[in-house]
Design a protein around this motif. Structure first.
Motif, PDB file in Angstrom:
ATOM      1  N   THR A 114       0.821  -1.213   0.000  1.00  0.00           N
ATOM      2  CA  THR A 114       0.000   0.000   0.000  1.00  0.00           C
ATOM      3  C   THR A 114       0.859   1.270   0.000  1.00  0.00           C
ATOM      4  O   THR A 114       0.605   2.185  -0.760  1.00  0.00           O
ATOM      5  CB  THR A 114      -0.987   0.036   1.182  1.00  0.00           C
ATOM      6  N   HIS A 115       1.863   1.318   0.864  1.00  0.00           N
ATOM      7  CA  HIS A 115       2.754   2.474   0.837  1.00  0.00           C
ATOM      8  C   HIS A 115       4.198   1.977   0.782  1.00  0.00           C
ATOM      9  O   HIS A 115       4.480   0.777   0.746  1.00  0.00           O
ATOM     10  CB  HIS A 115       2.497   3.397   2.030  1.00  0.00           C
ATOM     11  N   ASP A 127       1.270  11.941   1.173  1.00  0.00           N
ATOM     12  CA  ASP A 127       0.073  11.116   1.049  1.00  0.00           C
ATOM     13  C   ASP A 127       0.032  10.393  -0.294  1.00  0.00           C
ATOM     14  O   ASP A 127       0.786  10.702  -1.221  1.00  0.00           O
ATOM     15  CB  ASP A 127      -1.183  11.980   1.186  1.00  0.00           C
ATOM     16  N   ARG A 128      -0.882   9.472  -0.376  1.00  0.00           N
ATOM     17  CA  ARG A 128      -1.117   8.735  -1.613  1.00  0.00           C
ATOM     18  C   ARG A 128      -1.754   9.657  -2.650  1.00  0.00           C
ATOM     19  O   ARG A 128      -2.684  10.407  -2.352  1.00  0.00           O
ATOM     20  CB  ARG A 128      -2.045   7.555  -1.330  1.00  0.00           C
ATOM     21  N   SER A 182       2.398   6.075  -4.610  1.00  0.00           N
ATOM     22  CA  SER A 182       2.008   5.543  -3.306  1.00  0.00           C
ATOM     23  C   SER A 182       2.492   6.520  -2.240  1.00  0.00           C
ATOM     24  O   SER A 182       2.996   7.592  -2.572  1.00  0.00           O
ATOM     25  CB  SER A 182       2.597   4.140  -3.097  1.00  0.00           C
ATOM     26  N   TYR A 183       2.334   6.183  -0.985  1.00  0.00           N
ATOM     27  CA  TYR A 183       2.654   7.168   0.043  1.00  0.00           C
ATOM     28  C   TYR A 183       3.751   6.677   0.967  1.00  0.00           C
ATOM     29  O   TYR A 183       4.101   5.494   0.981  1.00  0.00           O
ATOM     30  CB  TYR A 183       1.404   7.553   0.841  1.00  0.00           C
TER      31      TYR A 183
END
Length: 271
Positions: free
Chosen positions: A27-28, A238-239, A231-232
């Protein structure tokens, strides 16, 4: 001790044609800039490994870098399909792509086995699926104590693992925090590793639930601010949800994708 290098130098020295390469991040902290550097260098014949291949793998596949993908889920998160991946599988463009599919648990356990220097891992995670009929790197095994039939998966030992993290110190110790996936295990399982970071600091201060990779398990560290975008990186930016949405249209058409690749990766205009 990990060596501090530039991004281009690190990727050029660690990633070779035909290598098995893992770019991990959940996710990040996805190492997008490093993946694009692989494209710039024109690496070919790679076996790409990732639990959740997303748009940077779509770019690598569309650029012709990959001949094989080992994964457990693939998509543009929150948007839909990876169209360059689909084009490669369905139409062989820009070249054919072989797939090896596992479950999330299977991939994670393969990394753990590699990091532990074990030949395989054992789990129940494939019960009730038809992956046993489609994935050759799966086998059943009976527990020597209970007789229970389980699934064995071979250890995963990438030639090189690349991850992104928030920071490292000047000795090459790496610190990452927030939502982490299998980055630690993927680095420990690899023969070589490159960590891109937002910054290098004099000392790493304590962070709740932070993962620290000591210098002696990392081959090289490169300072790449913004290296995970779109992505973040928790605590840094941030994303970029719009970028993921825009990728759907960019990646659907070969000519549009090729133009985007040329403008943004192969020959970007300096900002």
């Amino acid at each position: 001790m990990a060596e501090l290098v530039g991004l281009a130098e690190g990727v050029a020295s660690l990633v070779n044609d035909g290598d098995t390469v893992a770019l991990e991040g959940f996710t990040h902290l996805i190492p997008v800039r490093a993946g694009q550097e692989i494209i710039r260098l024109g690496r070919r014949g790679l076996t790409l490994v990732r639990m959740t291949p997303d748009i940077v793998y779509d770019q690598l596949i569309g650029a012709g870098c990959a001949s094989r993908l080992v994964f457990s889920w693939g998509g543009n998160p929150g948007v839909g399909s990876l169209h360059r991946l689909r084009d490669a599988v369905e139409n062989g463009w820009p070249g054919p792509l072989e797939l090896e599919e596992h479950s999330h648990a299977g991939m994670a356990n393969r990394y753990v086995a590699g990091a532990s220097d074990l030949p395989f891992a054992v789990l129940r995670g494939y019960a009730g699926t038809d992956l046993m009929r489609h994935t050759e790197t799966l086998a059943t095994i009976a527990c020597p104590f209970t007789g229970e039939v389980l699934t064995a998966v071979p250890a995963l030992r990438p030639d090189v693992t690349i991850i992104h993290a928030q920071r490292a110190d000047r000795r090459g110790n790496v610190q990452l925090w927030g939502l982490t996936g299998v980055q630690k295990e993927a680095v420990l399982a690899a023969r070589r590793s490159l960590v891109t970071v937002e910054e290098v600091v004099d000392a790493l201060d304590p962070r709740p639930n932070a993962v620290v990779l000591p210098s002696w398990v990392v081959t090289a560290v490169a300072v790449v601010p913004g290296g995970a975008r779109p992505s973040y990186a928790a605590g840094y930016y941030d994303r970029d949800n719009r970028a993921y949405q825009e990728w759907d249209a960019i990646s659907r058409d070969r000519a549009t994708f090729t133009a985007w690749l040329s403008e943004n990766v192969l020959d970007p205009v300096p900002s």
